[in-house]
Design a protein around this motif. Sequence first.
Motif, PDB file in Angstrom:
ATOM      1  N   ALA A 313       0.718  -1.260   0.072  1.00 52.91           N
ATOM      2  CA  ALA A 313       0.025  -0.030   0.060  1.00 52.91           C
ATOM      3  C   ALA A 313       0.671   1.307  -0.012  1.00 52.91           C
ATOM      4  O   ALA A 313       0.704   2.086  -0.625  1.00 52.91           O
ATOM      5  CB  ALA A 313      -0.969  -0.073   1.227  1.00 52.91           C
ATOM      6  N   GLY A 314       1.861   1.235   0.800  1.00 47.29           N
ATOM      7  CA  GLY A 314       2.990   2.527   0.908  1.00 47.29           C
ATOM      8  C   GLY A 314       3.565   2.443  -0.334  1.00 47.29           C
ATOM      9  O   GLY A 314       3.739   3.744  -0.819  1.00 47.29           O
ATOM     10  N   PHE A 439      11.639   1.545   1.949  1.00 45.75           N
ATOM     11  CA  PHE A 439      11.759   1.345   3.348  1.00 45.75           C
ATOM     12  C   PHE A 439      10.585   1.627   4.035  1.00 45.75           C
ATOM     13  O   PHE A 439       9.744   2.507   3.405  1.00 45.75           O
ATOM     14  CB  PHE A 439      13.030   2.198   3.834  1.00 45.75           C
ATOM     15  N   SER A 440      10.155   1.115   5.118  1.00 50.47           N
ATOM     16  CA  SER A 440       8.940   1.235   5.711  1.00 50.47           C
ATOM     17  C   SER A 440       8.921   2.310   6.679  1.00 50.47           C
ATOM     18  O   SER A 440       9.805   2.380   7.672  1.00 50.47           O
ATOM     19  CB  SER A 440       8.560  -0.058   6.653  1.00 50.47           C
ATOM     20  N   PRO A 441       7.850   3.002   6.760  1.00 49.03           N
ATOM     21  CA  PRO A 441       6.576   3.170   5.948  1.00 49.03           C
ATOM     22  C   PRO A 441       7.013   3.686   4.376  1.00 49.03           C
ATOM     23  O   PRO A 441       7.544   4.739   4.462  1.00 49.03           O
ATOM     24  CB  PRO A 441       5.575   4.054   6.500  1.00 49.03           C
ATOM     25  N   ALA A 442       6.788   2.904   3.563  1.00 41.36           N
ATOM     26  CA  ALA A 442       7.345   3.289   2.068  1.00 41.36           C
ATOM     27  C   ALA A 442       6.710   4.621   1.682  1.00 41.36           C
ATOM     28  O   ALA A 442       7.416   5.133   0.722  1.00 41.36           O
ATOM     29  CB  ALA A 442       6.942   1.993   1.136  1.00 41.36           C
ATOM     30  N   ASN A 443       5.694   4.923   1.885  1.00 40.60           N
ATOM     31  CA  ASN A 443       4.952   6.343   1.586  1.00 40.60           C
ATOM     32  C   ASN A 443       5.650   7.583   2.456  1.00 40.60           C
ATOM     33  O   ASN A 443       5.432   8.751   1.884  1.00 40.60           O
ATOM     34  CB  ASN A 443       3.513   6.224   1.816  1.00 40.60           C
ATOM     35  N   LEU A 529       9.467  -1.175  19.746  1.00 37.63           N
ATOM     36  CA  LEU A 529       8.553  -0.363  19.026  1.00 37.63           C
ATOM     37  C   LEU A 529       7.963  -1.256  17.683  1.00 37.63           C
ATOM     38  O   LEU A 529       6.422  -1.025  17.491  1.00 37.63           O
ATOM     39  CB  LEU A 529       9.341   0.920  18.191  1.00 37.63           C
ATOM     40  N   ALA A 530       8.771  -1.880  17.197  1.00 39.24           N
ATOM     41  CA  ALA A 530       8.450  -2.720  15.972  1.00 39.24           C
ATOM     42  C   ALA A 530       7.516  -3.817  16.455  1.00 39.24           C
ATOM     43  O   ALA A 530       6.719  -4.502  15.631  1.00 39.24           O
ATOM     44  CB  ALA A 530       9.570  -3.278  15.204  1.00 39.24           C
ATOM     45  N   GLY A 531       8.015  -4.393  17.485  1.00 41.14           N
ATOM     46  CA  GLY A 531       7.213  -5.820  18.004  1.00 41.14           C
ATOM     47  C   GLY A 531       8.511  -6.663  18.169  1.00 41.14           C
ATOM     48  O   GLY A 531       8.619  -7.116  16.926  1.00 41.14           O
ATOM     49  N   LEU A 532       8.692  -7.396  19.117  1.00 38.03           N
ATOM     50  CA  LEU A 532       9.543  -8.571  19.427  1.00 38.03           C
ATOM     51  C   LEU A 532       9.007  -9.741  18.605  1.00 38.03           C
ATOM     52  O   LEU A 532       9.514 -10.565  18.198  1.00 38.03           O
ATOM     53  CB  LEU A 532       9.841  -8.939  20.781  1.00 38.03           C
ATOM     54  N   GLY A 636      18.090   6.091   5.429  1.00 35.03           N
ATOM     55  CA  GLY A 636      17.128   4.849   5.799  1.00 35.03           C
ATOM     56  C   GLY A 636      17.415   4.398   7.113  1.00 35.03           C
ATOM     57  O   GLY A 636      16.241   3.502   7.565  1.00 35.03           O
ATOM     58  N   TYR A 637      18.235   4.869   7.952  1.00 34.29           N
ATOM     59  CA  TYR A 637      18.442   4.139   9.462  1.00 34.29           C
ATOM     60  C   TYR A 637      18.582   5.180  10.293  1.00 34.29           C
ATOM     61  O   TYR A 637      19.332   4.715  11.476  1.00 34.29           O
ATOM     62  CB  TYR A 637      19.703   3.298   9.337  1.00 34.29           C
ATOM     63  N   GLY A 638      18.488   6.425   9.988  1.00 35.64           N
ATOM     64  CA  GLY A 638      18.493   7.374  11.213  1.00 35.64           C
ATOM     65  C   GLY A 638      19.921   7.714  11.589  1.00 35.64           C
ATOM     66  O   GLY A 638      20.174   8.614  12.776  1.00 35.64           O
ATOM     67  N   TRP A 639      21.061   7.479  10.655  1.00 37.38           N
ATOM     68  CA  TRP A 639      22.283   7.988  11.069  1.00 37.38           C
ATOM     69  C   TRP A 639      22.201   9.251  10.938  1.00 37.38           C
ATOM     70  O   TRP A 639      21.715  10.071  10.290  1.00 37.38           O
ATOM     71  CB  TRP A 639      23.370   7.187  10.146  1.00 37.38           C
TER      72      TRP A 639
END
Length: 703
Positions: A313-314, A439-443, A529-532, A636-639
């Motif tokens: 969807a994204g 990368f999620s969320p793709a939108n 946050l993502a869920g273990l 993509g990874y918050g660096w």
Amino acid sequence: MVRINDVTSYTHIDGVGVIVLNSPPVNALSAAVRDGIHAGVRQAIADAHASAIVLRCDGNTFIAGADIREFGKPPAGVGLGEVQRALEESPKPVVAAMHGTALGGGLEVALVCHWRIAVPSAKLGLPEVGIGLLPGAGGTQRLPRIVGPEVALELMTSGAQVEAADALGIGLIDELAPEDDLQGAAVALAKRVVAEKRPLRKLRDQNDKVEAARGNPELVAAFRKANAKKFRGFAAPEKIVQCVEAAVNLPFDEGLKLERKLFVELMQGEQSAAQRHYFFASRQAWKVPGLKKDAAIVPVQTVGVIGAGTMGAGIAMNFLNVGIPVHIVETRQEALDRGLATIRTNYGNTAKKGRLEVGAIEERMALVTGSLELQDLSGCELVIEAVFEDMEVKKHLFGRLDRVAKAGAILASNTSALDLNQIASATARPESVIGLHFFSPANVMKLLEIVRGDQTSDSVIATSMQLARKIGKVAVLVGVCPGFVGNRILGQRQREANQLIFEGATPWAVDRVLYDFGFPMGPFAMSDLAGLDLGWNKDKSTGATLREVLCEMGRRGQKTGAGFYDYDGQRTAQPSQLVEGVIRDFARKKGIAPRQVSDDEILERCIYPMINEGAKILQEGVAVRASDIDVVWINGYGWPVYRGGPMHYGERIGLPKVLSRMREFEARHGPQFKPAKLLEELVASGRKFSDLSPLARTPAFQA
């Protein structure tokens, strides 16, 4: 017309001297441009037939900013300050006539002119914060005097560009000019100023708006508090705030001295060097060495997306946003309906925030269709699969898609780690297969890893890069390997983070160190946050890993109120003594004696293997250039952008130090720390990652 130098001319129009700059592509304030303006002002002042002066530019834009290529080099030509003094102290009124963009030093030049006029399509701003700087040519002192401290703070700390109509509304410009007659309108304004004997307006002398704020220190305090999270870790925004405080509380010249002092501190600091590195890196990433310049671009009229989950969807929304119709295929009607509903909900949420007109929701939803038949994608020029991350599932799907898609269609996989060459082998047209790793969320997420297979054609690569730009992504071309660039490097950090907590560090200590380094959150907070239970199967759980045990205990992250951390009703994280006990039990079973782990070791163990893995990626030819790896990790990874990316950071701390510590870690902890051959070669030869030439389409590393 009189030619002043290669980029500047002077002409006389109806009693007004007009200085014209023409230094493609953006009339940046190079030495030649500065020299030209300075000489042009002198000539206009000496011109007995000119009662006023207009400064304008040919080409697509007014002065779009400083020439960043000159940063750090010995000064040449007339300094910008001297140019500004010539304009501001001119005995004849000076009008800045702006079109395109007037940014940074360009706007600071306009601010020393006595009057400002712009066409409606023009945009103005002081975006220096984006490269870790503050406006260093009087912008922090003049802008508050013309628009007020509150507006000035917002504009300079955000780097936002203001449209001309809004600039008129806040007093930044004096008039709007017709799009097709900027010069005529500027000359007319100059003549009116002279005819009406208006006094020369010098912003340095206008104190009404700053004096009004002088007795209100709460204004700046409230601004700091409201933006604390946004500015975290960045040096430039705080120094901009200090400059605005000086504009409010100090005489102009003293404020100017503070601005210069803080500007030099930022210019010589590591943050600006890192942000300037990223500025150029993000532009270099679009350049693909060895790609045929005449590679045919596939005209993508319709996009097919296989899978209507969160990712599918994204992905679809990216194309709907730019007016490209999308057809989504699912295997079950309820899944398809849920995916279409997700798209509508996302657009609705955007509209509620004021970022999308309500009417635009229906316009975009009208572009998306769905069905349960793969055959319905036969008319699409691009098909992107976003199905379960399993090689056999994807190969089976691409085999079917090969029989359905029309000739010349691009067949793309959203795989985040799998071998694209294997996926392509399921088709009779591997040259048409490419990876588009959203990368999620793709939108929302900006990064798009474009993965080229061994046989992916230049046409497919060129089309994918062009499409990425069209849908507003930051694209980086990478090669095939497990995890590609981003996830492959992430694996190094995750491994060490998980190992460190068995050796004696706590999850919250690891998270704190990486958060203080500049990441939005640490790996354990991110897992919660993502869920273990993401990818966890209760029926196949063996309790062999810490994550499995926590999931079996019902500690599956924020959504269950407990994961690595304990959470209250507001999802506020608290360290968990229970989890500490579970970790210690695991460590005992592994035969690991707990010890004190310093913050320095946590940082080095998590970060240095990432740099080393980046070196291996370059060695294997998976990335085109080292700076591409930095672009991947920042987007993509918050660096933190103020640390420039892992490869730039490695250079700043010194590759010899990285190599030395990796060897120490290898001796103490094992072969997972074995230094990359490229890292050893670079240190031995005294070179850096940035000294390497970009790789063309060869899989092997070329030094």
